[in-house]
Design a protein around this motif. Structure first.
Motif: not given
Length: 154
Positions: A66-70, A94-100, A102-108
């Motif tokens: 799980f990759v957390h992108l800011k 999987e690729f999500y725009r997040m609240s909180g 982390t800006d984006y979350l990837l499942k790799v």
């Protein structure tokens, strides 16, 4: 959406390889009305696609990351370039725009740490991130593609 549609969705989520005869019997409809309902659910976009679920270990994808992108860049051009990269990278499932935080979350999904490192280098060369952090799944405790159907509005 009525109880028959809900039963069809329940059964197809569990096993979309059921024959029309089997599915019709399970939901209590004859084959023609059952088929029409499936077609309508597909036309409405409720059923997006029918797929085979693979065992990641069997296809040599034993590492889930799980990759957390800011980022400091919050504009459509930047997001477009990251979304394009995600579409082209088969490792990103999987690729999500997040609240909180982390800006984006990837499942790799990758075979091992070496493959993840190669993916990571491609990722960071794509766009400006202010932070990239990775969490490695040690054990999969639950996995399901079934969505809960109790919230369907009738």
């Amino acid at each position: 959406m009525d109880s028959f549609d809900k039963k069809i969705l329940f059964e197809l989520q569990r096993d979309c390889s059921l024959s029309l005869a089997e599915l019709s019997e399970r939901v209590g409809l004859s084959q023609t009305p059952c088929w029409r309902r499936i077609q309508m659910l597909e036309k409405q976009g409720v059923i997006r696609k029918r797929v085979a679920l693979l065992d990641t270990e069997a296809v040599n994808l034993g590492l889930t990351v799980f990759v957390h992108l800011k980022t400091n860049q919050h504009n459509p051009e930047w997001l477009g370039s990251v979304a394009d990269f995600a579409e082209r990278a088969p490792e990103i499932t999987e690729f999500y725009r997040m609240s909180g935080e982390t800006d984006y979350l990837l499942k790799v999904l990758v075979p091992d740490m070496k493959a993840y490192d190669e993916f990571y280098k491609r990722l960071i060369s794509q766009a400006g991130f202010s932070d990239v952090s990775s969490s490695f799944a040690m054990e999969q405790m639950k996995y399901s593609t079934e969505v809960p159907l109790d919230y369907i509005h009738k």
